[in-house]
Design a protein around this motif. Sequence first.
Motif, short mmCIF file in Angstrom:
data_model
loop_
_atom_site.label_atom_id
_atom_site.label_comp_id
_atom_site.label_asym_id
_atom_site.label_seq_id
_atom_site.Cartn_x
_atom_site.Cartn_y
_atom_site.Cartn_z
N TYR A 115 0.85 -1.18 0.00
CA TYR A 115 0.00 0.00 0.00
C TYR A 115 0.89 1.23 0.00
CZ TYR A 115 -3.31 3.60 1.20
OH TYR A 115 -4.06 4.75 1.18
N PHE A 116 0.72 2.06 -1.02
CA PHE A 116 1.50 3.29 -1.12
C PHE A 116 0.79 4.39 -0.36
CE2 PHE A 116 4.81 2.91 -4.61
CZ PHE A 116 4.95 1.56 -4.41
N ASP A 117 1.34 4.65 0.81
CA ASP A 117 0.72 5.57 1.73
C ASP A 117 1.24 6.98 1.49
OD1 ASP A 117 -0.84 6.35 3.86
OD2 ASP A 117 0.71 5.93 5.35
N ILE A 118 0.32 7.92 1.31
CA ILE A 118 0.73 9.31 1.09
C ILE A 118 -0.39 10.21 1.59
CG2 ILE A 118 -0.07 9.20 -1.34
CD1 ILE A 118 2.31 11.15 -1.98
N GLU A 119 0.01 11.31 2.20
CA GLU A 119 -1.00 12.25 2.72
C GLU A 119 -1.71 12.92 1.56
OE1 GLU A 119 -1.45 13.51 6.01
OE2 GLU A 119 -0.05 12.12 6.97
N TYR A 188 -8.25 -6.36 5.31
CA TYR A 188 -8.29 -7.78 4.99
C TYR A 188 -6.88 -8.34 4.75
CZ TYR A 188 -9.49 -12.04 2.42
OH TYR A 188 -9.58 -13.34 1.99
N PHE A 189 -6.11 -7.63 3.92
CA PHE A 189 -4.74 -8.09 3.64
C PHE A 189 -3.88 -8.03 4.91
CE2 PHE A 189 -4.92 -6.97 -1.18
CZ PHE A 189 -5.47 -8.21 -1.44
N ARG A 190 -4.13 -7.02 5.73
CA ARG A 190 -3.38 -6.90 6.98
C ARG A 190 -3.66 -8.10 7.87
NH1 ARG A 190 -4.99 -1.92 8.34
NH2 ARG A 190 -3.41 -0.85 7.12
N SER A 191 -4.94 -8.49 7.93
CA SER A 191 -5.31 -9.62 8.79
C SER A 191 -4.68 -10.93 8.30
CB SER A 191 -6.84 -9.75 8.86
OG SER A 191 -7.33 -10.30 7.65
N LYS A 192 -4.36 -10.98 6.99
CA LYS A 192 -3.70 -12.17 6.46
C LYS A 192 -2.18 -12.07 6.57
CE LYS A 192 -6.35 -14.34 3.28
NZ LYS A 192 -6.30 -14.94 1.95
N GLY A 193 -1.71 -10.93 7.06
CA GLY A 193 -0.27 -10.73 7.25
C GLY A 193 0.51 -10.53 5.97
N ILE A 194 -0.15 -10.08 4.90
CA ILE A 194 0.57 -9.92 3.63
C ILE A 194 0.69 -8.46 3.20
CG2 ILE A 194 -0.08 -12.22 2.80
CD1 ILE A 194 -2.10 -10.76 0.90
N LEU A 195 0.25 -7.54 4.06
CA LEU A 195 0.27 -6.13 3.66
C LEU A 195 1.53 -5.41 4.13
CD1 LEU A 195 -1.50 -3.86 2.32
CD2 LEU A 195 -2.04 -3.17 4.66
N HIS A 196 2.16 -4.70 3.21
CA HIS A 196 3.30 -3.85 3.55
C HIS A 196 2.96 -2.42 3.19
CE1 HIS A 196 5.54 -7.45 4.21
NE2 HIS A 196 5.26 -7.87 2.99
N THR A 197 3.05 -1.54 4.17
CA THR A 197 2.76 -0.14 3.90
C THR A 197 4.05 0.57 3.56
OG1 THR A 197 0.87 -0.21 5.37
CG2 THR A 197 1.75 1.96 4.87
N ILE A 198 4.05 1.25 2.42
CA ILE A 198 5.24 1.92 1.92
C ILE A 198 5.02 3.43 2.06
CG2 ILE A 198 6.63 2.33 -0.17
CD1 ILE A 198 6.78 -0.58 0.71
N ASN A 199 6.00 4.14 2.57
CA ASN A 199 5.90 5.60 2.61
C ASN A 199 6.14 6.14 1.19
OD1 ASN A 199 6.14 8.33 2.94
ND2 ASN A 199 7.98 8.22 4.21
N ALA A 200 5.06 6.58 0.54
CA ALA A 200 5.16 6.98 -0.87
C ALA A 200 5.55 8.44 -1.04
CB ALA A 200 3.83 6.71 -1.58
N ASN A 209 13.72 1.32 -2.53
CA ASN A 209 14.45 0.60 -1.49
C ASN A 209 13.51 -0.06 -0.49
OD1 ASN A 209 17.02 0.96 -2.47
ND2 ASN A 209 17.26 2.95 -1.47
N GLU A 210 12.41 0.61 -0.19
CA GLU A 210 11.42 0.02 0.72
C GLU A 210 10.74 -1.18 0.06
OE1 GLU A 210 8.49 2.14 2.94
OE2 GLU A 210 9.82 3.83 3.34
N VAL A 211 10.35 -1.01 -1.19
CA VAL A 211 9.67 -2.09 -1.93
C VAL A 211 10.57 -3.34 -1.98
CG1 VAL A 211 8.85 -2.82 -4.23
CG2 VAL A 211 8.18 -0.58 -3.30
#
Length: 217
Positions: A115-119, A188-200, A209-211
């Motif tokens: 998930y590309f997180d950006i304000e 949902y993806f977080r609950s499955k443990g497969i979500l990575h939040t990236i500071n976009a 580098n984060e990816v």
Amino acid sequence: MKKVYIFMGPPGCGKGTQTAHLADFLNLPHIDTGALLRAEIAAETPDGIEAKRKIDKGQLVPVELVGRVIKNRLLKEDAQNGYILDGFPRSMEQTKILERIQEEIGLDVQNVAFYFDIENHALVERLVNRRSCPVCGKIYNIISNKPKVEGKCDIEGADLIQRTDDNEETAKLRFITYEEQTKPILDYFRSKGILHTINADQSIEAVWNEVKEFIID
Ligand SMILES: [Zn+2]
């Protein structure tokens, strides 16, 4: 084991650049749902004709149709070791369809979601500064990624344009709509443990580098 990378993030978050980079790096196909649908429409396949009819009426393309088009793409030879999904899934309904397709295709799959997180304000700033080349599609930013000659594409020198929907109001609205639709998928993806939040909200290199940290061996 097929490795599947799912990229999510609001329009303008920069995931297009990163998906393309990852596709090159891992030699996996980059599957862009919008491009797939446009190809069906251009080829005037039955799905393409139906999709166009909906779009012309201002309606959404039926989720079953999108699923069919994606499934056909995932069955191709080049997707047998894995693939990168861009623009899909965008709702819980689509997430369920993706899981069903993966089951139907029937090989072991390991999903990794980004998930590309950006304000919101950072995104709006980025969007209003965005310019694109109408000829080759290259994207520029008049602050952070300027063309060599102002207003001209580096590749073939065409006049750069600003998309009419890249204004503050539209950008904010798109962001809110996106967040509302995507929130349940992220949970949902977080609950499955497969979500990575990236500071976009960083340079292209820092995001990469984060990816890269979450690429599966
Ligand atoms: Zn160009």
